[in-house]
Design a protein around this motif. Structure first.
Motif, short mmCIF file in Angstrom:
data_model
loop_
_atom_site.label_atom_id
_atom_site.label_comp_id
_atom_site.label_asym_id
_atom_site.label_seq_id
_atom_site.Cartn_x
_atom_site.Cartn_y
_atom_site.Cartn_z
N ASN A 61 1.59 59.03 19.62
CA ASN A 61 1.67 59.01 21.48
C ASN A 61 3.23 58.72 22.00
OD1 ASN A 61 -0.98 59.67 22.11
ND2 ASN A 61 -1.76 57.76 23.13
N ILE A 62 3.91 58.17 21.24
CA ILE A 62 5.07 57.00 22.13
C ILE A 62 6.18 57.41 20.88
CG2 ILE A 62 4.48 55.73 23.53
CD1 ILE A 62 4.75 53.66 21.52
N GLY A 63 5.59 57.81 19.52
CA GLY A 63 6.26 58.13 18.06
C GLY A 63 6.42 56.91 17.22
N GLY A 64 7.32 57.00 15.82
CA GLY A 64 7.44 56.24 15.26
C GLY A 64 7.88 54.81 14.74
N LEU A 65 8.98 54.91 15.67
CA LEU A 65 10.49 54.15 15.84
C LEU A 65 9.89 53.34 16.94
CD1 LEU A 65 13.31 56.61 15.65
CD2 LEU A 65 12.37 55.08 13.88
N ALA A 66 9.53 54.10 18.48
CA ALA A 66 8.50 52.99 19.15
C ALA A 66 7.71 52.17 18.56
CB ALA A 66 8.21 53.73 20.38
N THR A 67 7.28 52.27 17.78
CA THR A 67 5.81 51.51 16.88
C THR A 67 6.18 50.91 16.35
OG1 THR A 67 4.29 53.32 17.18
CG2 THR A 67 2.95 52.08 15.98
N LEU A 68 6.84 50.78 15.43
CA LEU A 68 8.29 49.71 14.34
C LEU A 68 8.78 48.06 15.36
CD1 LEU A 68 9.38 52.01 11.32
CD2 LEU A 68 7.15 50.93 11.81
N SER A 69 8.77 49.20 16.70
CA SER A 69 9.81 48.88 17.32
C SER A 69 9.27 47.59 17.84
CB SER A 69 10.25 49.10 18.49
OG SER A 69 11.41 50.00 17.75
N LEU A 70 7.78 48.03 18.39
CA LEU A 70 6.33 47.46 18.91
C LEU A 70 6.07 46.12 17.74
CD1 LEU A 70 4.55 46.67 20.47
CD2 LEU A 70 2.81 48.85 20.30
N LEU A 71 5.55 46.77 16.83
CA LEU A 71 5.07 45.62 15.80
C LEU A 71 6.22 44.82 15.19
CD1 LEU A 71 3.86 48.23 13.13
CD2 LEU A 71 2.41 46.98 14.91
N ALA A 72 7.28 44.84 15.46
CA ALA A 72 8.72 44.22 15.13
C ALA A 72 8.49 42.76 15.76
CB ALA A 72 10.13 45.19 15.14
N MET A 73 7.74 43.24 17.91
CA MET A 73 8.32 41.97 18.89
C MET A 73 7.11 41.64 18.46
SD MET A 73 9.62 44.23 22.29
CE MET A 73 9.27 45.81 21.75
N LEU A 74 6.17 41.87 18.71
CA LEU A 74 4.25 41.78 17.76
C LEU A 74 5.16 40.66 16.46
CD1 LEU A 74 2.24 44.23 18.24
CD2 LEU A 74 2.51 42.47 20.20
N PHE A 75 5.34 40.83 15.85
CA PHE A 75 5.40 39.98 14.75
C PHE A 75 7.05 38.43 14.39
CE2 PHE A 75 7.66 38.42 10.41
CZ PHE A 75 7.40 38.36 10.22
N LEU A 76 7.40 38.89 15.51
CA LEU A 76 8.00 38.11 16.41
C LEU A 76 7.49 36.63 16.83
CD1 LEU A 76 12.10 40.30 16.20
CD2 LEU A 76 11.37 38.63 14.20
N HIS A 77 7.02 37.35 18.04
CA HIS A 77 6.59 37.11 19.03
C HIS A 77 5.12 35.84 18.10
CE1 HIS A 77 4.36 35.15 22.69
NE2 HIS A 77 3.50 35.63 21.94
N SER A 78 4.80 36.55 17.11
CA SER A 78 3.54 35.67 16.93
C SER A 78 4.12 34.38 15.54
CB SER A 78 2.60 36.50 16.05
OG SER A 78 3.75 36.89 14.64
N ALA A 79 5.62 34.72 15.01
CA ALA A 79 6.28 33.83 14.50
C ALA A 79 6.29 32.73 15.10
CB ALA A 79 7.02 34.41 13.04
N SER A 80 6.89 32.57 16.50
CA SER A 80 7.60 31.69 17.10
C SER A 80 6.26 31.38 17.52
CB SER A 80 8.31 32.28 18.31
OG SER A 80 8.11 33.21 18.87
N SER A 81 5.17 31.73 17.98
CA SER A 81 4.34 30.25 18.35
C SER A 81 3.35 29.83 17.22
CB SER A 81 3.77 32.07 18.92
OG SER A 81 3.62 32.64 20.15
N LEU A 82 3.79 30.59 16.31
CA LEU A 82 3.10 30.05 15.00
C LEU A 82 3.27 28.98 15.45
CD1 LEU A 82 0.29 29.72 13.43
CD2 LEU A 82 1.50 31.31 11.69
N LYS A 83 4.88 28.80 14.67
CA LYS A 83 5.86 27.78 14.22
C LYS A 83 5.35 26.72 15.40
CE LYS A 83 10.57 26.41 13.72
NZ LYS A 83 11.87 27.05 13.30
N ALA A 84 5.17 27.01 16.67
CA ALA A 84 5.89 26.01 18.09
C ALA A 84 4.25 25.45 18.10
CB ALA A 84 5.70 26.67 19.12
N LEU A 85 2.86 25.72 17.59
CA LEU A 85 1.41 25.58 17.39
C LEU A 85 1.85 24.89 16.48
CD1 LEU A 85 -0.28 28.43 18.31
CD2 LEU A 85 -0.13 26.35 19.64
#
Length: 208
Positions: A154-178
């Motif tokens: 729907n939105i393209g591969g580059l946009a999806t890869l960017s979304l996955l990168a943001m999700l990964f960074l958020h999950s890593a920082s959240s896991l570290k904080a917890l």
């Protein structure tokens, strides 16, 4: 219900909470117990996926008609995608067939997607293989049953890869904080619950 994807996602969310809890209890957790819990997690996932696959497959090979046999013969010398469809097409309530056909369209949407809600316009619902290797051949397929594949188309591969990168960074920082938060703190309890629910949703998105 028979929502296997939801069961897997919820189970993984609970496992993540348990791992965070055990991490805070022991400073030696990563060295002593991480491998044990990783193996346990892998076994649980394998059991859930195996049960889901065998439960969803309802194929009587003896009842297949001549057209089906001819398609199987063609697939032997055909593309890798066709071999996957003829072998595993009905697995996961037909999701393997949908994923394979959807991924075949992914190369054309790497830079720019086709637009939101356009999947039904491009998916090959008249595909000959669908009549024999999809669980409900008469069903009109209007989504890829995978949020990430859908985003790619729907939105393209580059946009999806960017979304996955943001999700990964958020999950890593959240896991570290917890992992470094105070266990009895209200913020930890709320954050852990929200993180587990958020992670479960991302996992469930693989199947819906």
């Amino acid at each position: 219900t028979r929502a296997r994807g939801a069961a897997i996602a919820a189970g993984l969310g609970l496992i993540v909470l348990f791992v965070i809890y055990k991490y805070q209890q022991s400073t030696d957790f990563p060295k002593r117990n991480l491998k044990v819990y990783s193996i346990g997690l892998a076994l649980i996932l394998f059991s859930l996926l195996s049960a889901g696959i065998y439960r969803s497959v309802d194929i009587d090979w003896k009842l297949r008609d001549n057209n089906d046999s001819s398609l199987s013969a063609q697939a032997v010398s055909g593309s890798f995608a066709e071999k996957l469809i003829t072998t595993y097409g009905k697995y996961g309530s037909g999701r393997i067939y949908i994923w394979v056909r959807s991924l075949e369209m992914a190369s054309s949407t790497f830079f720019l997607g086709r637009g939101a809600d356009t999947f039904p316009l491009y998916f090959p619902n008249t595909d000959e293989y669908k009549k024999h290797y999809y669980v409900k051949p008469e069903e009109f397929i209007d989504k890829p049953h995978n949020q990430y594949i859908q985003n790619w188309l729907n939105i393209g591969g580059l946009a999806t890869l960017s979304l996955l990168a943001m999700l990964f960074l958020h999950s890593a920082s959240s896991l570290k904080a917890l992992c470094h938060a105070k266990q009895c703190d209200d913020t930890f309890i709320l954050g852990a619950g929200l993180f587990a629910g958020w992670l479960s949703y991302l996992i469930a998105a693989l199947f819906y």
